[in-house]
Design a protein around this motif. Structure first.
Motif, short mmCIF file in Angstrom:
data_model
loop_
_atom_site.label_atom_id
_atom_site.label_comp_id
_atom_site.label_asym_id
_atom_site.label_seq_id
_atom_site.Cartn_x
_atom_site.Cartn_y
_atom_site.Cartn_z
N ASN A 99 0.86 -1.17 0.00
CA ASN A 99 0.00 0.00 0.00
C ASN A 99 0.90 1.23 0.00
O ASN A 99 1.50 1.56 1.01
CB ASN A 99 -0.90 -0.01 1.24
CG ASN A 99 -1.83 1.19 1.30
OD1 ASN A 99 -1.72 2.13 0.52
ND2 ASN A 99 -2.76 1.17 2.25
N GLU A 100 1.00 1.90 -1.16
CA GLU A 100 1.95 3.01 -1.28
C GLU A 100 1.56 4.24 -0.46
O GLU A 100 2.36 5.17 -0.32
CB GLU A 100 2.12 3.41 -2.75
CG GLU A 100 0.85 3.81 -3.45
CD GLU A 100 0.27 2.70 -4.29
OE1 GLU A 100 -0.02 2.91 -5.48
OE2 GLU A 100 0.10 1.59 -3.75
N ASN A 101 0.33 4.25 0.09
CA ASN A 101 -0.09 5.39 0.91
C ASN A 101 0.33 5.27 2.37
O ASN A 101 0.31 6.25 3.11
CB ASN A 101 -1.62 5.53 0.86
CG ASN A 101 -2.13 5.85 -0.52
OD1 ASN A 101 -1.73 6.85 -1.12
ND2 ASN A 101 -3.01 5.01 -1.06
N GLU A 102 0.72 4.06 2.78
CA GLU A 102 0.98 3.79 4.19
C GLU A 102 2.49 3.85 4.45
O GLU A 102 3.21 2.90 4.17
CB GLU A 102 0.43 2.40 4.55
CG GLU A 102 0.21 2.19 6.03
CD GLU A 102 -0.62 0.95 6.29
OE1 GLU A 102 -1.02 0.77 7.46
OE2 GLU A 102 -0.85 0.15 5.36
N TYR A 133 -2.72 10.09 6.24
CA TYR A 133 -3.17 8.71 6.02
C TYR A 133 -3.23 7.95 7.35
O TYR A 133 -4.24 7.32 7.69
CB TYR A 133 -2.25 7.98 5.04
CG TYR A 133 -2.70 6.56 4.77
CD1 TYR A 133 -3.55 6.28 3.72
CD2 TYR A 133 -2.29 5.50 5.59
CE1 TYR A 133 -3.99 4.98 3.48
CE2 TYR A 133 -2.73 4.21 5.36
CZ TYR A 133 -3.57 3.96 4.30
OH TYR A 133 -4.01 2.67 4.08
N THR A 169 7.46 1.20 3.24
CA THR A 169 6.14 0.56 3.24
C THR A 169 6.34 -0.90 3.65
O THR A 169 7.42 -1.47 3.46
CB THR A 169 5.46 0.63 1.87
OG1 THR A 169 6.32 0.04 0.89
CG2 THR A 169 5.17 2.07 1.48
N ASP A 190 -6.44 6.57 9.35
CA ASP A 190 -6.52 5.13 9.52
C ASP A 190 -6.61 4.75 11.00
O ASP A 190 -7.46 3.93 11.40
CB ASP A 190 -5.28 4.49 8.90
CG ASP A 190 -5.31 2.97 8.95
OD1 ASP A 190 -6.24 2.38 8.38
OD2 ASP A 190 -4.40 2.38 9.56
N LYS A 249 -10.08 2.20 2.74
CA LYS A 249 -9.55 0.97 3.33
C LYS A 249 -10.36 0.56 4.56
O LYS A 249 -10.78 -0.59 4.70
CB LYS A 249 -8.08 1.17 3.69
CG LYS A 249 -7.49 0.03 4.51
CD LYS A 249 -6.19 0.44 5.17
CE LYS A 249 -5.77 -0.59 6.21
NZ LYS A 249 -4.60 -0.14 7.00
#
Length: 348
Positions: free
Chosen positions: A53-56, A208, A180, A212, A301
């Motif tokens: 997950n490139e956002n995390e 993010y 990541t 989350d 997510k």
């Protein structure tokens, strides 16, 4: 991770890492894999990078000083001293071996790889990857036998599911790089050796992770603490979850005061929620801000786990999407059973 078709897999090596408490060995390979086959390169790149997950984003840390984080130092050496790739990969394998002592840690292959042209935001960067394969699957293989065909079985790796992985981007070196992570096996708290003991990483306090973590906090509170402490029916619990999800879907920014008033709305419940939040932050070692930008990818997510289904015995599943005032619960003494009344205008 998306957009990986043009990523260049530069080097990769495989080592075997067992569990020392079971007498399993550490087997160090003296040479990197040969990457002459283009199809194998593409399959390996998909296997290594497809599950991230490139956002995390995380970064390396250490209780004393960043410079004492072993994997951080190995990654820095791999970025700066590419000629010593095999030697540095062996050090990574040896360090993982010392951290693989929990009874549930499985033996597996450890891969260390370097990449070029990895997508990162609007840029393309170099990256170091550390991956572990722990789960084997059985495959059937058809092969010729004289004039006939026969079938046998083989064990191999499912390239669509990475067990454990860490991708280190060549960005933010002084802060512990940008990392990541994937950890799809042994998710129990006592076996998270990959993240806590081996990598020693912590999330960046960005939009993010704030989104989350807060939605994870809300879900836990509304499904565990709230119904137990206030003895509310399942329908009220679902209503609160729906309202909290709507808040994150419709707002651009999170504001704790506004959220408490609009979603929770009861002073006693708000006080309990704030106490739960403090305990949650302490257990996760992560502080959630009272104001932050809401990240849509994190909302998407987490929304998958916000269940709005009211299950009544094994006969009925009622999906509640809103308007708690159109739902009424009661008890029929003659039938000796609970009931719900649903008010609606038309039947679809």
């Amino acid at each position: 991770m998306t957009g990986i078709d043009n990523v260049k897999l530069v080097q990769v090596i495989a080592h075997k890492v067992g569990n020392p408490t079971r007498g399993e060995a550490l087997k160090i390979s003296p040479n990197a894999l040969t990457l002459n086959d283009i199809l194998v390169q593409q399959l390996l790149t998909k296997y290594f990078l497809g599950n991230f997950n490139e956002n995390e984003h995380f970064h390396f840390t250490h209780v004393s000083h960043l410079e004492m984080n072993e994997v951080y130092n190995y990654a820095r050496s791999l970025f700066e001293e590419t000629k010593d790739f095999v030697q540095h990969s062996a050090m990574i394998a040896q360090f993982l071996y010392t951290k693989s002592t929990h009874v549930k840690v499985k033996e597996g292959e450890l891969y260390v790889a370097t990449f070029e042209d990895v997508p990162f935001g609007n840029d393309y960067v170099k990256a170091v990857g550390i991956f572990k394969s722990e789960t084997k699957q059985t495959f059937l293989k058809v092969f010729p036998h004289g004039d006939s065909l026969e079938m046998g079985q083989e064990e191999g790796i499912n390239i669509n599911k990475l067990d454990k992985g860490c991708l280190i981007f060549q960005r933010n070196k002084e802060e512990g790089y940008i990392v990541t992570v994937v950890d799809n096996s042994n998710k129990q708290h006592d076996t998270q050796y990959w993240i806590n003991d081996f990598l020693q990483i912590t999330p960046y306090a960005d939009a993010y992770h704030q989104t989350d973590k807060y939605m994870g906090l809300c879900k836990q509170f509304f499904t565990q603490e709230y119904p137990d402490k206030f003895e509310v029916p399942k329908s009220d619990q679902i209503d609160l979850m729906n309202r909290s999800l709507d808040y994150f879907k419709t707002k651009d920014e999170f504001n704790l005061k506004e959220f408490s008033e609009e979603v929770i709305n009861h002073e006693e419940v708000i006080d309990s929620f704030m106490e739960y939040k403090r305990n949650y932050e302490q257990s996760k070692n992560f502080t959630i801000d009272e104001n932050f930008d809401i990240h849509l990818a994190a909302v998407k997510k987490q929304a998958k786990s916000f269940k709005s289904i009211l299950k009544l015995d094994k006969n009925f599943h009622v999906y509640i999407h809103g308007r708690r005032d159109l739902l009424e619960k009661g008890f029929d003494e003659l039938a000796g059973k609970h009931f719900y009344k649903l008010y609606f205008d038309e039947e679809a």
